[in-house]
Enzyme design. Structure first.
Site, PDB file in Angstrom:
ATOM      1  N   LYS A 236     -28.332 -31.627  79.112  1.00 19.77           N
ATOM      2  CA  LYS A 236     -28.509 -32.285  80.080  1.00 19.77           C
ATOM      3  C   LYS A 236     -28.262 -31.620  81.491  1.00 19.77           C
ATOM      4  CE  LYS A 236     -26.469 -35.984  77.553  1.00 19.77           C
ATOM      5  NZ  LYS A 236     -25.105 -36.543  77.226  1.00 19.77           N
ATOM      6  N   GLU A 297     -25.875 -40.813  68.720  1.00 13.77           N
ATOM      7  CA  GLU A 297     -24.401 -40.033  67.838  1.00 13.77           C
ATOM      8  C   GLU A 297     -23.524 -40.756  68.775  1.00 13.77           C
ATOM      9  OE1 GLU A 297     -25.522 -36.115  68.150  1.00 13.77           O
ATOM     10  OE2 GLU A 297     -24.105 -35.716  69.621  1.00 13.77           O
ATOM     11  N   ARG A 301     -14.988 -37.864  72.624  1.00 13.67           N
ATOM     12  CA  ARG A 301     -14.317 -36.833  73.437  1.00 13.67           C
ATOM     13  C   ARG A 301     -14.759 -37.352  75.005  1.00 13.67           C
ATOM     14  NH1 ARG A 301     -18.936 -34.124  75.036  1.00 13.67           N
ATOM     15  NH2 ARG A 301     -20.469 -33.891  73.543  1.00 13.67           N
TER      16      ARG A 301
END
Lengths: 452, 76
Positions: A236, A297, A301
């Site tokens: 990203k 997915e 975290r």
């Protein structure tokens, strides 16, 4: 009880966690490799312990060393940050076994979501939309059968992977054999698991993800979406919230669906559901894009781009992680207000995208209203080849998307970095691009802009 | 016969060496793959010819502009 947090990470996220500890009145322990001995986060922590060596494997991935440091420092909890050991179920379990608090979801969720095939099935079983795909591929014959069933082109993906590494597009049956070998080799090397599976390949989808958090006791909520389609090499580059040019009701429905599934599963702490959005080809240019979402997915975290959500919701996600791990409850209600956008400044050439290392002879970043800069670097420090190329995250907010983009452009212009190449010129180009400004984003936008 | 020096464009380490000395190469063939900042960087042959020398091996640390291999050009 969480009173003293050991931060098993480096650079910007270590600094971010240390700041959250400080804000909550908690002590923090920083760890640093030899390559990070000059990093600014060390001085900000209550205590800093060295990890001998440079390479990630001998330092930030060294479970024995990190657990020993926790014991030695008297920390009662470990925050893994992102990357490194953050999604390693074995490590999380060892932290718990040592009598410490793992600041993240229960290790069982790290294991469940780390297996990408099992995670797809888990979400599909809960009624969350999932695109066509296969189980782990036993051999080439089953790969052929499954590819025929799903329909070419298909995507080969590592079952133990994530983050866009080791993926291969297969356009026709002739390519399958070689692609399968390559994908298995990379999966084995990168994730220690050579298993791969197939998924329907989407042409230039949008990447939209939902931030969630749960208390593990039957309550979970969402913190809306982040649009993360502007990527290079599956990494990203620019993220924003809310997602532009898409039906609000469809996004909110997806977010509520995500919260519902996390509630049903009993998920705890923060997490992110990554989804792909594929447009219907006949979308009218002037209306919001119509299309469908599918599960990609779940990341168990904190995300690199968590600051975007913090700026539109006012919720401090890192503090929430620590509080939830300590047994606190969830916020009552979360609202999305205004617009936020983040650009990732990488140490890499803006055109060739090759990584760039060297000493930061000059490193100045702006302090501006409505702009937040997260960096793990300071002037004089050396950018080494041992870790990822992220130099800084620049997050701007505004009452409108245009205002947030405008502030981000001003902030990027004000950066002064001498000593390594950066991608700032590319980021500026994207932020001024007519398609981007119109919200017409998808994962192919950077390749088109670079003329690939 | 002209020879071409293949230099590293990055600082990092050698992940894989794919071709051995003596191999015939075409322009664009990947000779080795370097790793830097968690990225894989393929090193391509700059010219058609024969791979005369490979000066590094896997795990070696390399600097930017370091000589990695030498290609003996094919006769025109």
């Amino acid at each position: 009880m969480v009173d003293k947090v050991l931060v098993a990470n480096r650079s910007a996220i270590a600094r971010r966690v240390i700041r959250a500890c400080h804000d909550l009145g908690l002590a923090s322990v920083a760890l640093y490799s030899e390559a990070d001995a000059d990093a600014p986060y060390l001085a900000e922590a209550s205590q800093a312990l060295p990890l001998p060596g440079h390479q990630a494997l001998e330092t930030y991935l060294n479970q024995d060393l990190i657990l020993r440091a926790a014991e030695q420092s008297g920390a009662d909890s470990i925050h893994p940050g992102y990357g490194f050991l953050s999604e390693n179920a074995e490590f999380a379990a060892r932290v718990v076994k040592q009598g410490l608090t793992f600041i993240g979801p229960d290790p069982k969720w790290l294991a469940a979501m780390g297996d990408k095939v099992a995670a797809r099935k888990l979400f599909a079983d809960q009624g969350f939309p999932v695109f066509a795909g296969s189980d782990r591929l036993a051999d080439e014959d089953s790969a052929r059968q499954e590819a025929e069933r799903i329909g070419y082109p298909v995507m080969l993906k590592p079952a133990g992977g994530g983050g866009g590494m080791g993926m291969e597009v297969v356009h026709d049956p002739e390519q399958l054999s070689n692609a399968l070998q390559r994908a298995k080799t990379i999966a084995q090397r990168a994730f220690g698991d050579g298993a791969v599976y197939l998924e329907r390949w989407l042409s230039h989808p949008r990447h939209i993800e939902i931030q969630v958090m749960g208390d593990g006791q039957g309550r979970a909520l969402h913190l809306f979406e982040r649009e993360c389609s502007v990527q290079r090499r599956n990494q990203k580059l620019i993220e924003e919230s809310p997602a532009p040019n898409i039906s609000r009701s469809q996004v909110v429905e997806l977010a509520e669906n995500a919260a519902r599934v996390c509630t049903q599963l009993g998920y705890n702490n923060v997490g992110t559901l990554e989804t792909l959005f594929t447009r219907q080809s006949a979308a009218q240019p002037s209306t919001a894009q119509a299309g469908e979402f599918g599960f990609l997915e779940m990341n168990t975290r904190i995300q690199v781009e968590h600051g975007v959500t913090e700026m539109v919701t006012g919720v401090d996600l890192v503090q929430q992680q620590i509080l939830l791990a300590g047994g606190a409850g969830l916020p009552v209600e979360v609202k999305q207000q205004g617009f936020a956008i983040e650009a990732r400044v990488y140490a890499e050439d803006a055109q060739t995208l090759l990584p760039s290392t060297g000493q930061l002879h000059r490193f100045h970043y702006p302090r501006l209203f409505g702009v937040r800069v997260e960096t793990g670097y300071q002037q004089g420090q050396i950018v080494t080849p041992y870790y990822d190329a992220l130099l800084a995250k620049v997050i701007a907010c505004g009452d409108t998307r245009e205002m947030a983009i405008g502030r981000l452009l001003v902030a990027l212009q004000a950066f002064e970095i001498v000593g390594v190449s950066t991608n700032i010129v590319l980021l500026q180009k994207v932020l001024k691009d007519p398609c981007f400004l119109a919200g017409e984003v998808d994962t192919g936008i950077i390749a088109r802009m670079l003329g690939e | 016969m002209a020879s071409y020096e293949v230099e590293s464009e990055v600082t990092g380490n050698v992940w894989k060496v794919l071709l051995k000395p003596g191999a015939a190469v075409s322009e664009g063939d990947v000779i080795m793959i370097l790793e830097s900042m968690k990225m894989e960087i393929p090193v391509e042959a700059p010219h058609n010819g024969t791979l005369a020398e490979v000066l590094v091996q896997p795990e070696d640390q390399v600097e930017e502009d370091q000589l990695l291999a030498i290609i003996q050009a094919a006769q025109a």
